[in-house]
Enzyme design. Sequence first.
Site, PDB file in Angstrom:
ATOM      1  N   ASN A  25      19.140  -3.010   5.020  1.00 18.18           N
ATOM      2  CA  ASN A  25      18.901  -1.560   5.106  1.00 18.18           C
ATOM      3  C   ASN A  25      17.422  -1.284   5.350  1.00 18.18           C
ATOM      4  O   ASN A  25      17.067  -0.400   6.120  1.00 18.18           O
ATOM      5  CB  ASN A  25      19.380  -0.850   3.843  1.00 18.18           C
ATOM      6  CG  ASN A  25      20.857  -0.541   3.909  1.00 18.18           C
ATOM      7  OD1 ASN A  25      21.287   0.302   4.704  1.00 18.18           O
ATOM      8  ND2 ASN A  25      21.651  -1.232   3.110  1.00 18.18           N
ATOM      9  N   ARG A  72      14.178  -1.848 -20.332  1.00 18.86           N
ATOM     10  CA  ARG A  72      14.182  -0.992 -19.136  1.00 18.86           C
ATOM     11  C   ARG A  72      13.012  -0.014 -19.127  1.00 18.86           C
ATOM     12  O   ARG A  72      12.426   0.268 -18.087  1.00 18.86           O
ATOM     13  CB  ARG A  72      15.477  -0.170 -19.084  1.00 18.86           C
ATOM     14  CG  ARG A  72      16.647  -0.936 -18.566  1.00 18.86           C
ATOM     15  CD  ARG A  72      17.844  -0.026 -18.300  1.00 18.86           C
ATOM     16  NE  ARG A  72      19.050  -0.826 -18.267  1.00 18.86           N
ATOM     17  CZ  ARG A  72      19.414  -1.601 -17.257  1.00 18.86           C
ATOM     18  NH1 ARG A  72      18.687  -1.680 -16.177  1.00 18.86           N
ATOM     19  NH2 ARG A  72      20.519  -2.318 -17.322  1.00 18.86           N
ATOM     20  N   ILE A  99      19.419  -0.420 -12.821  1.00 16.10           N
ATOM     21  CA  ILE A  99      19.729   0.923 -13.322  1.00 16.10           C
ATOM     22  C   ILE A  99      18.442   1.509 -13.871  1.00 16.10           C
ATOM     23  O   ILE A  99      17.706   0.838 -14.600  1.00 16.10           O
ATOM     24  CB  ILE A  99      20.831   0.855 -14.394  1.00 16.10           C
ATOM     25  CG1 ILE A  99      22.142   0.447 -13.708  1.00 16.10           C
ATOM     26  CG2 ILE A  99      20.988   2.200 -15.103  1.00 16.10           C
ATOM     27  CD1 ILE A  99      23.318   0.315 -14.627  1.00 16.10           C
ATOM     28  N   HIS A 116      24.820   3.785  -1.399  1.00 21.69           N
ATOM     29  CA  HIS A 116      25.851   3.131  -2.204  1.00 21.69           C
ATOM     30  C   HIS A 116      27.030   2.760  -1.286  1.00 21.69           C
ATOM     31  O   HIS A 116      27.461   3.583  -0.478  1.00 21.69           O
ATOM     32  CB  HIS A 116      26.329   4.068  -3.325  1.00 21.69           C
ATOM     33  CG  HIS A 116      27.342   3.428  -4.206  1.00 21.69           C
ATOM     34  ND1 HIS A 116      26.998   2.527  -5.203  1.00 21.69           N
ATOM     35  CD2 HIS A 116      28.688   3.502  -4.216  1.00 21.69           C
ATOM     36  CE1 HIS A 116      28.091   2.095  -5.794  1.00 21.69           C
ATOM     37  NE2 HIS A 116      29.133   2.671  -5.213  1.00 21.69           N
ATOM     38  N   ASP A 152      25.124   6.787  -9.718  1.00 25.05           N
ATOM     39  CA  ASP A 152      25.966   6.898  -8.512  1.00 25.05           C
ATOM     40  C   ASP A 152      26.681   8.248  -8.396  1.00 25.05           C
ATOM     41  O   ASP A 152      27.695   8.346  -7.691  1.00 25.05           O
ATOM     42  CB  ASP A 152      27.011   5.768  -8.439  1.00 25.05           C
ATOM     43  CG  ASP A 152      26.377   4.388  -8.244  1.00 25.05           C
ATOM     44  OD1 ASP A 152      25.272   4.319  -7.688  1.00 25.05           O
ATOM     45  OD2 ASP A 152      27.004   3.401  -8.648  1.00 25.05           O
ATOM     46  N   GLU A 181      26.040   1.865   6.928  1.00 26.37           N
ATOM     47  CA  GLU A 181      24.870   2.166   6.064  1.00 26.37           C
ATOM     48  C   GLU A 181      23.610   2.225   6.913  1.00 26.37           C
ATOM     49  O   GLU A 181      22.762   3.101   6.740  1.00 26.37           O
ATOM     50  CB  GLU A 181      24.708   1.083   4.987  1.00 26.37           C
ATOM     51  CG  GLU A 181      25.821   1.035   3.967  1.00 26.37           C
ATOM     52  CD  GLU A 181      25.576  -0.012   2.879  1.00 26.37           C
ATOM     53  OE1 GLU A 181      24.421  -0.243   2.508  1.00 26.37           O
ATOM     54  OE2 GLU A 181      26.563  -0.604   2.400  1.00 26.37           O
TER      55      GLU A 181
HETATM   56  C1  GRF Z   1      23.949  -2.516   0.397  1.00 26.71           C
HETATM   57  O1  GRF Z   1      25.335  -2.631   0.597  1.00 26.71           O
HETATM   58  C2  GRF Z   1      23.649  -1.327  -0.461  1.00 26.71           C
HETATM   59  O2  GRF Z   1      24.524  -0.280  -0.251  1.00 26.71           O
HETATM   60  C3  GRF Z   1      23.850  -1.892  -1.847  1.00 26.71           C
HETATM   61  O3  GRF Z   1      23.320  -3.194  -1.782  1.00 26.71           O
HETATM   62  C4  GRF Z   1      23.404  -3.674  -0.445  1.00 26.71           C
HETATM   63  C5  GRF Z   1      22.008  -4.046  -0.056  1.00 26.71           C
HETATM   64  O4  GRF Z   1      21.961  -4.695   1.165  1.00 26.71           O
HETATM   65  N1  GRF Z   1      23.258  -1.045  -2.844  1.00 26.71           N
HETATM   66  P1  GRF Z   1      20.572  -4.952   1.889  1.00 26.71           P
HETATM   67  O5  GRF Z   1      19.645  -5.626   0.896  1.00 26.71           O
HETATM   68  O6  GRF Z   1      20.045  -3.657   2.384  1.00 26.71           O
HETATM   69  O7  GRF Z   1      20.928  -5.899   3.018  1.00 26.71           O
END
Ligand code: GRF
Length: 223
Positions: A25, A72, A99, A116, A152, A181
């Site tokens: 991402n 945390r 979290i 998510h 979430d 995503e």
């Molecule tokens: C993604 O599926 C995101 O939605 C979830 O963890 C994964 C992370 O993937 N929270 P990356 O590290 O971006 O490849």
Amino acid sequence: MNLKPESVDVTMKSIVILISGLGSNLRALLEADLPCRIAAVISNRVDAPGLEIAKQHGITTRIVAHHSHPDRESFDSELALCIDDYRPDLIVLAGFMRILTPQFVARYQNKLINIHPSLLPAYSGLNTHARALRDGVKIHGCTVHFVTSDVDHGPIIIQAAVSVLVDDTPATLAARVLHQEHRIFPQAIRWLCNDDIRLNAGGKVLLRRLEQPGCPLISPEME
Ligand code: GRF
């Protein structure tokens, strides 16, 4: 020799991206030509492969290791100090697998977004793809949302849906969702950077320029 510092657009918003893992991402965001300055990438894991992606793009990287903190609260305090070094307009959780405490979330109210891998509010938490397959749902997907202390469940900005295929495994389904995503995350950030998003009185996201798709996704396809 031109010694003039690179010109910085001071009107541009700046963002900090938090990661824990692979960083696909993150890569999508770095390649999306977003209308903002990416000030830093922070990881809670020193070995997160995503750090290399950030470095390849010349982005500052920082580590705030969660395992060197007793709880945390103490981890989140150091994380906040690190984030505040950059005074970002937006903090983006891109596969950040921690979290966050309610105090941390409150500190960055309306400035913290997450991606998510499910169509929230369904399948909050972990192992979303395996759980969706177990339930036999025909449509699954992903969500970009504001982060609130209710994990979430913050206001939803954008979602993408995919059909679940008969021979899907958690891995094949995850790959198709991940592809989406990479499409919706940059879009959400672009809207935020352009001030195209606001929250209504009920705390739901409204888009300034609303283009509603007319096409339903029906799965499996009808005859
Ligand atoms: C993604 O599926 C995101 O939605 C979830 O963890 C994964 C992370 O993937 N929270 P990356 O590290 O971006 O490849």
